[in-house]
Write a protein that holds these residues in place. Structure first.
Motif, PDB file in Angstrom:
ATOM      1  N   ALA A 107       0.837  -1.209   0.000  1.00  0.00           N
ATOM      2  CA  ALA A 107       0.000   0.000   0.000  1.00  0.00           C
ATOM      3  C   ALA A 107       0.869   1.254   0.000  1.00  0.00           C
ATOM      4  N   GLY A 108       1.923   1.260   0.783  1.00  0.00           N
ATOM      5  CA  GLY A 108       2.828   2.399   0.809  1.00  0.00           C
ATOM      6  C   GLY A 108       3.596   2.550  -0.483  1.00  0.00           C
TER       7      GLY A 108
ATOM      8  N   LEU B 117       2.574   1.568  -3.468  1.00  0.00           N
ATOM      9  CA  LEU B 117       1.621   2.063  -4.466  1.00  0.00           C
ATOM     10  C   LEU B 117       1.364   3.552  -4.284  1.00  0.00           C
ATOM     11  N   ASP B 118       1.229   3.973  -3.040  1.00  0.00           N
ATOM     12  CA  ASP B 118       0.953   5.390  -2.769  1.00  0.00           C
ATOM     13  C   ASP B 118       2.118   6.273  -3.196  1.00  0.00           C
ATOM     14  N   ARG B 119       3.345   5.867  -2.872  1.00  0.00           N
ATOM     15  CA  ARG B 119       4.501   6.674  -3.251  1.00  0.00           C
ATOM     16  C   ARG B 119       4.664   6.738  -4.765  1.00  0.00           C
ATOM     17  N   GLU B 120       4.457   5.610  -5.430  1.00  0.00           N
ATOM     18  CA  GLU B 120       4.583   5.615  -6.884  1.00  0.00           C
ATOM     19  C   GLU B 120       3.507   6.483  -7.518  1.00  0.00           C
ATOM     20  N   ALA B 121       2.293   6.441  -6.981  1.00  0.00           N
ATOM     21  CA  ALA B 121       1.201   7.253  -7.518  1.00  0.00           C
ATOM     22  C   ALA B 121       1.474   8.738  -7.346  1.00  0.00           C
ATOM     23  N   ARG B 122       2.220   9.095  -6.301  1.00  0.00           N
ATOM     24  CA  ARG B 122       2.543  10.511  -6.051  1.00  0.00           C
ATOM     25  C   ARG B 122       3.842  10.933  -6.735  1.00  0.00           C
TER      26      ARG B 122
ATOM     27  N   GLN C 138       6.868   9.512  -6.601  1.00  0.00           N
ATOM     28  CA  GLN C 138       8.097   9.356  -5.824  1.00  0.00           C
ATOM     29  C   GLN C 138       8.878   8.110  -6.210  1.00  0.00           C
TER      30      GLN C 138
ATOM     31  N   THR D 149      -6.755   1.596 -12.082  1.00  0.00           N
ATOM     32  CA  THR D 149      -6.307   2.497 -11.024  1.00  0.00           C
ATOM     33  C   THR D 149      -4.905   2.154 -10.542  1.00  0.00           C
ATOM     34  N   LYS D 150      -4.343   3.076  -9.787  1.00  0.00           N
ATOM     35  CA  LYS D 150      -3.062   2.843  -9.140  1.00  0.00           C
ATOM     36  C   LYS D 150      -3.248   2.369  -7.701  1.00  0.00           C
ATOM     37  N   GLU D 151      -4.453   1.897  -7.404  1.00  0.00           N
ATOM     38  CA  GLU D 151      -4.722   1.339  -6.089  1.00  0.00           C
ATOM     39  C   GLU D 151      -4.497  -0.165  -6.037  1.00  0.00           C
TER      40      GLU D 151
END
Length: 388
Positions: free
Chosen positions: A29-30, A32-37, A39, A350-352
């Motif tokens: 989850a982390g 995926l979140d960093r890649e979506a933002r 980073q 999605t990127k989720e």
């Protein structure tokens, strides 16, 4: 003929599966979140440090490294199972040390290099990279022009390398260069150990790749390398480089099987739950065929990959089989993941979900270490050549 892993290798595969399930997947989850933002595909420093400690405590370091430098000396067959389990997660973590460079070092180091480079690498104290491709020499390494010239006991290297993973972070790079312009790939290519702080070793730029990944371009400008850092024999760098490439291609096949298996598992879990036009997706023929084809092709890829690994462990020539599994497994997994994304509909875009990172990873793997088309050409050339 026994198609089952030995008890030892089966338990190692199960241990790796637990490590992936308990330690790597919770971090997705982390990631995926960093890649979506924007980073990149990365772990936080503390996450990476913890994974290092846990995997080391579990005995998952140096699995295929020699016992005399702290490894377990496991065969290729055992490493296929490890690679398949690691392929199931998009968390970017590699069990130290990276097998392809390890295998190349194992095949070439002398005693001094074993102590200075191989042993620390197995212990996880250093990070390595390899410089093969050039702006004008990608899938055909025999076209490389980076040149190394003797200067007393040392070598002076000039040229440019590209698509290098970890170049900015690696403690040393295994660098391929031409030492005989007449022979080139037929006895004129050598390998060198180039430390990161060597004058003339310049990282030019970081190249953003799809899926939050990145590679680097480097320039060698009168880069002086001490003579003892010639890896293996002068002019004999091509064969151990092929060992390195072959190891990575087997890894890619195993990773592809793992990704495809996870995508299939996701489809099987989701299809009965999702109803469209009055019926669950699991009752739609298109989904049923995707599931059946995926299971069949994963099974075929798994058997092919274990067969290739077993033949390698027996010392047999597997150049054609390596090309077969690299092309087949990556293309198979690409299609299975694509069908899983289609099954999930808008959520699959999605990127989720991890599917999109699996897809971009597979897209690069269809190019890295030899494009699919080149490997098919190799297989065809070998077969047609026997009929002359």
């Amino acid at each position: 003929m026994d198609f089952q892993l030995s008890d030892e290798h089966r338990m190692l595969k199960e241990l790796t599966a637990r490590f992936v399930r308990d330690e790597l997947m919770p971090l997705e989850a982390g990631v995926l979140d960093r890649e979506a933002r924007g980073q990149g595909l990365s772990l936080a420093a503390e996450e990476h440090a913890r994974l290092d400690q846990v995997s080391k405590d579990l005995g998952l370091w140096g699995l295929d490294a020699p016992e005399d430098v702290g490894g377990s000396d496991l065969p290729y067959v055992a490493m296929v199972g490890v690679g398949e389990e690691l392929g199931r997660t998009i968390t970017p973590y590699t069990l130290p040390p990276d097998s392809p460079n390890l295998r190349m070092l194992m095949a070439t180091v002398n005693e001094r290099q074993r102590e200075a480079y191989l042993a620390p690498y197995v212990r996880g104290e250093t990070v390595s990279a390899i410089g093969i491709s050039e702006p004008g020499a990608g899938a055909d390494p025999s076209a490389m022009t980076t040149k190394a010239v003797r200067d007393g006991d040392d070598w002076i290297i000039n040229g440019r390398k590209i698509w290098i993973t970890r170049a900015a972070d690696a403690d040393f790079t295994i660098l391929m260069a031409v030492t005989d312009t007449q022979k080139k790939a037929r006895g004129g290519v050598s390998a060198f150990l180039v430390d990161r702080d060597t004058p003339g070793f310049n990282v030019l730029r970081q190249i953003p790749m799809i899926g939050g990944q990145s590679t680097y371009e480097i320039a060698l400008e009168d880069c002086r390398v001490e003579g003892w850092k010639l890896l293996g024999q002068e002019g004999a760098g091509f064969a151990p480089m092929q060992i390195r490439l072959g190891t990575r291609r087997i890894e890619m096949a195993a990773w592809s099987i793992g990704m495809a298996q996870r995508a299939l598992d996701m489809m099987v879990e989701y299809a009965p739950q999702r109803t469209t036009f009055g019926a669950p997706l699991s009752e739609r023929q298109a989904i049923q065929w995707w599931v059946a084809d995926a299971a069949t092709r994963i099974h075929a890829a798994r058997l092919m990959t274990y067969d290739c690994a077993w033949k390698l462990d027996q010392g047999r020539d597997t150049r054609m089989e390596i090309s077969m599994i690299k092309a087949y497994a990556t293309e198979m997994a690409w299609e299975v993941v694509d069908h899983a994304m289609q099954t999930f509909g808008a959520m699959g875009m999605t990127k989720e979900l991890p599917l999109q990172l699996m897809a971009t990873r597979l897209r690069t793997m269809r190019i890295y270490d030899g494009p699919t088309e080149v490997h098919k050409w190799v297989v065809a050339r070998n077969l047609l050549g026997t009929r002359k």
